[in-house]
Scaffold this motif. Structure first.
Motif, short mmCIF file in Angstrom:
data_model
loop_
_atom_site.label_atom_id
_atom_site.label_comp_id
_atom_site.label_asym_id
_atom_site.label_seq_id
_atom_site.Cartn_x
_atom_site.Cartn_y
_atom_site.Cartn_z
N GLU A 109 -21.87 31.27 56.42
CA GLU A 109 -20.87 30.22 56.87
C GLU A 109 -20.24 29.93 58.07
N PRO A 110 -19.44 28.77 57.89
CA PRO A 110 -18.79 28.55 59.61
C PRO A 110 -17.51 29.68 59.10
N GLY A 111 -17.84 30.04 61.13
CA GLY A 111 -16.93 31.25 61.68
C GLY A 111 -17.65 32.70 61.04
N GLU A 112 -18.67 32.95 60.45
CA GLU A 112 -19.14 34.22 60.53
C GLU A 112 -20.68 34.35 61.29
N ALA A 113 -19.59 35.62 61.87
CA ALA A 113 -20.16 36.36 62.80
C ALA A 113 -21.85 37.12 62.63
N HIS A 114 -23.05 36.45 62.82
CA HIS A 114 -24.38 36.95 62.96
C HIS A 114 -24.84 37.24 64.13
N TYR A 115 -25.46 38.22 63.47
CA TYR A 115 -26.57 38.85 64.85
C TYR A 115 -27.90 39.56 63.56
N LEU A 116 -29.10 39.53 64.54
CA LEU A 116 -30.37 39.61 64.37
C LEU A 116 -31.25 40.38 64.93
N ILE A 117 -31.98 40.82 64.48
CA ILE A 117 -32.81 42.27 64.88
C ILE A 117 -33.91 42.89 64.37
N ASN A 118 -35.36 42.68 65.19
CA ASN A 118 -36.77 42.90 64.10
C ASN A 118 -36.55 45.04 64.73
N ASN A 119 -36.42 45.10 63.65
CA ASN A 119 -36.75 46.96 64.03
C ASN A 119 -38.19 47.29 63.34
N SER A 120 -38.91 46.40 63.45
CA SER A 120 -40.05 46.66 62.51
C SER A 120 -41.29 46.48 63.97
N ASP A 121 -42.31 47.04 63.63
CA ASP A 121 -43.22 46.94 64.25
C ASP A 121 -44.40 45.19 64.62
N VAL A 122 -44.26 44.93 63.30
CA VAL A 122 -44.43 43.45 63.48
C VAL A 122 -43.58 42.23 64.11
N HIS A 171 -23.14 36.01 67.51
CA HIS A 171 -22.64 35.21 67.28
C HIS A 171 -21.54 33.82 66.27
N ARG A 172 -21.49 33.05 66.58
CA ARG A 172 -20.43 32.06 65.23
C ARG A 172 -20.27 31.21 65.00
N HIS A 173 -20.47 30.10 64.74
CA HIS A 173 -20.01 28.73 64.52
C HIS A 173 -19.13 28.48 63.26
N HIS A 174 -18.01 28.09 64.85
CA HIS A 174 -16.71 27.27 64.08
C HIS A 174 -16.68 26.40 63.16
N GLN A 175 -18.01 25.32 62.76
CA GLN A 175 -17.89 24.41 62.62
C GLN A 175 -19.00 23.98 61.41
N ALA A 176 -20.39 24.43 61.94
CA ALA A 176 -21.32 24.74 61.42
C ALA A 176 -22.17 26.03 60.22
N CYS A 177 -22.60 25.56 59.32
CA CYS A 177 -23.58 26.65 58.52
C CYS A 177 -24.94 26.55 59.28
N GLU A 178 -25.66 28.49 59.02
CA GLU A 178 -26.32 28.89 59.70
C GLU A 178 -27.32 28.55 58.54
N VAL A 179 -28.40 28.61 57.70
CA VAL A 179 -29.61 28.52 56.94
C VAL A 179 -30.29 29.46 57.59
N PHE A 180 -31.16 30.49 57.21
CA PHE A 180 -32.41 31.77 58.43
C PHE A 180 -33.08 31.53 56.93
N TYR A 181 -34.31 31.62 56.94
CA TYR A 181 -35.09 31.21 56.03
C TYR A 181 -36.40 31.87 56.80
N THR A 182 -37.03 33.30 56.06
CA THR A 182 -38.20 34.24 56.18
C THR A 182 -40.10 33.45 56.41
N LEU A 183 -40.88 33.44 57.48
CA LEU A 183 -42.02 33.11 56.82
C LEU A 183 -42.62 33.94 56.48
N SER A 184 -42.37 35.31 58.08
CA SER A 184 -43.39 36.51 57.94
C SER A 184 -42.07 37.08 58.92
#
Length: 116
Positions: A79-92, A43-56
Motif C-alpha cells: 500500500e502507499p507509504g509501506e516500505a518494501h525491500y526485496l532480496i533473493n536468498n536462493s540459488d536461482v 523504499h516506499r511510494h507515498h501515493q502509489a501502491c505496488e503489486v508484485f507477482y512471482t513468475l519464477s
C-alpha cells in the motif's frame, strides 16, 4: 492503447533489476529480476501502491520489516507509504511482474533501514 514486447526493453542493471514495459498514463508495469544474492533497496511510494507477482524463483519481500516469501504464483500488494525491500536468498534467479498505480513521477523514496 499501448502494445509492446519484453524483448524491446532492458533491465536497469544489465541482467537484473526492473524493466519497465509500460509507463503511464494510468499505471506502470514491468518485470524485475534478482539474481541469487541480489537485493533491491528498501523504499516506499507515498501515493502509489505496488503489486508484485512471482513468475519464477523465490524472493523474500520485507514489508515494513516483516518478511514474506514469494514463490511462483504468489502475489503481494504494498500500500502507499509501506516500505518494501526485496532480496533473493536462493540459488536461482527470481523473476516477477510489478505494477504501480497510479502512474506518478518521483514517487519512489528511500526508506530506513536500507535493508533488513
Amino acid at each position: 492503447m499501448q502494445k509492446t514486447s519484453e524483448d524491446r526493453h532492458e533491465y536497469r542493471f544489465g541482467d537484473n533489476g526492473p524493466k519497465y514495459l509500460i509507463r503511464g498514463p494510468g499505471c506502470d508495469m514491468g518485470v524485475v529480476v534478482l539474481q541469487p544474492g541480489q537485493s533491491f533497496p528498501n523504499h516506499r511510494h507515498h501515493q502509489a501502491c505496488e503489486v508484485f507477482y512471482t513468475l519464477s524463483g523465490e524472493v523474500c519481500l520485507y514489508l515494513e520489516g516483516t518478511p514474506h516469501t514469494l514463490r511462483a504464483g504468489d502475489v503481494l500488494q504494498c500500500e502507499p507509504g509501506e516500505a518494501h525491500y526485496l532480496i533473493n536468498n536462493s540459488d536461482v534467479p527470481w523473476k516477477g511482474v510489478f505494477v504501480k498505480s497510479p502512474h506518478l513521477q518521483n514517487d519512489s523514496h528511500p526508506a530506513e533501514p536500507a535493508a533488513w
